[in-house]
Design a protein around this motif. Structure first.
Motif, PDB file in Angstrom:
ATOM      1  N   GLU A  47       1.035  -1.556   0.297  1.00  0.00           N
ATOM      2  CA  GLU A  47       0.281  -0.237   0.183  1.00  0.00           C
ATOM      3  C   GLU A  47       0.777   1.679  -0.132  1.00  0.00           C
ATOM      4  O   GLU A  47       0.610   2.195  -0.922  1.00  0.00           O
ATOM      5  N   SER A  48       1.792   1.234   0.750  1.00  0.00           N
ATOM      6  CA  SER A  48       2.765   2.379   0.615  1.00  0.00           C
ATOM      7  C   SER A  48       3.418   2.059  -0.479  1.00  0.00           C
ATOM      8  O   SER A  48       3.582   3.492  -1.244  1.00  0.00           O
ATOM      9  N   LEU A  49       3.406   1.279  -1.345  1.00  0.00           N
ATOM     10  CA  LEU A  49       4.054   1.630  -2.690  1.00  0.00           C
ATOM     11  C   LEU A  49       3.146   1.616  -3.768  1.00  0.00           C
ATOM     12  O   LEU A  49       3.464   1.778  -5.153  1.00  0.00           O
ATOM     13  N   LYS A  50       1.467   2.062  -3.363  1.00  0.00           N
ATOM     14  CA  LYS A  50       0.548   2.264  -4.432  1.00  0.00           C
ATOM     15  C   LYS A  50       1.067   0.984  -5.385  1.00  0.00           C
ATOM     16  O   LYS A  50       0.529   1.349  -6.542  1.00  0.00           O
ATOM     17  N   LYS A  51       0.918  -0.293  -4.866  1.00  0.00           N
ATOM     18  CA  LYS A  51       0.789  -1.023  -5.998  1.00  0.00           C
ATOM     19  C   LYS A  51      -0.182  -2.169  -5.388  1.00  0.00           C
ATOM     20  O   LYS A  51      -0.543  -2.574  -4.063  1.00  0.00           O
ATOM     21  N   PRO A  52      -1.505  -2.543  -5.991  1.00  0.00           N
ATOM     22  CA  PRO A  52      -1.922  -2.959  -5.647  1.00  0.00           C
ATOM     23  C   PRO A  52      -2.073  -4.133  -5.991  1.00  0.00           C
ATOM     24  O   PRO A  52      -1.493  -5.646  -6.251  1.00  0.00           O
ATOM     25  N   TYR A  53      -2.838  -5.593  -4.791  1.00  0.00           N
ATOM     26  CA  TYR A  53      -2.390  -6.854  -4.890  1.00  0.00           C
ATOM     27  C   TYR A  53      -3.515  -7.624  -5.055  1.00  0.00           C
ATOM     28  O   TYR A  53      -4.649  -6.783  -4.587  1.00  0.00           O
ATOM     29  N   THR A  54      -3.282  -8.644  -4.698  1.00  0.00           N
ATOM     30  CA  THR A  54      -4.339  -9.528  -4.272  1.00  0.00           C
ATOM     31  C   THR A  54      -4.412  -9.862  -2.922  1.00  0.00           C
ATOM     32  O   THR A  54      -3.537 -11.168  -3.338  1.00  0.00           O
ATOM     33  N   ALA A  55      -5.108 -10.329  -2.078  1.00  0.00           N
ATOM     34  CA  ALA A  55      -4.877 -10.828  -0.838  1.00  0.00           C
ATOM     35  C   ALA A  55      -5.448 -12.285  -0.759  1.00  0.00           C
ATOM     36  O   ALA A  55      -7.227 -11.410  -1.226  1.00  0.00           O
ATOM     37  N   ILE A  56      -5.223 -13.364  -0.857  1.00  0.00           N
ATOM     38  CA  ILE A  56      -6.306 -14.790  -0.493  1.00  0.00           C
ATOM     39  C   ILE A  56      -6.444 -14.630   1.094  1.00  0.00           C
ATOM     40  O   ILE A  56      -5.396 -15.093   2.005  1.00  0.00           O
TER      41      ILE A  56
END
Length: 109
Positions: A47-56
């Motif tokens: 989030e701090s890198l402003k990179k979207p991720y998928t959380a399972i």
């Protein structure tokens, strides 16, 4: 290693395929549990890198334990988080935080 082979026999190929599919689907995938502080730390890094991720969120899934067994086969650990970047496991929360703090993670993403 005997326990790994006996574990792998009980894991459904469907679960193994699902995990591989999830890892390949997005560039950043975090296998997580909702109340895990290390999982939260890993998510905050991206989030701090402003990179979207998928959380399972494994604790919200009936197959969560099976997924953790597959992650153990793939990465050598069943602990969460298990963080994947472009199909490669970066490790857990502290591993991701160390990469972030050193500036290496920003170069990788």
């Amino acid at each position: 290693m005997g326990s790994v082979s006996s574990t792998s026999k009980s894991i459904m190929p469907v679960t193994r395929d699902l995990v591989n599919e999830l890892i390949e689907k997005d560039s950043i995938v975090i296998f997580s549990k909702t109340r895990c502080p290390y999982c939260k730390m890993a998510k905050e890094v991206f989030e701090s890198l402003k990179k979207p991720y998928t959380a399972i969120e494994l604790d919200n899934r009936e197959d969560g334990q099976d997924i953790q067994d597959v992650l153990n086969e793939i990465t050598g650990a069943r602990t969460v988080p298990r963080v994947f970047l472009n199909g490669e496991c970066l490790g857990g929360g502290t591993d991701v935080k160390k990469l972030y703090d050193s500036g290496e993670l920003a170069k990788l993403v």
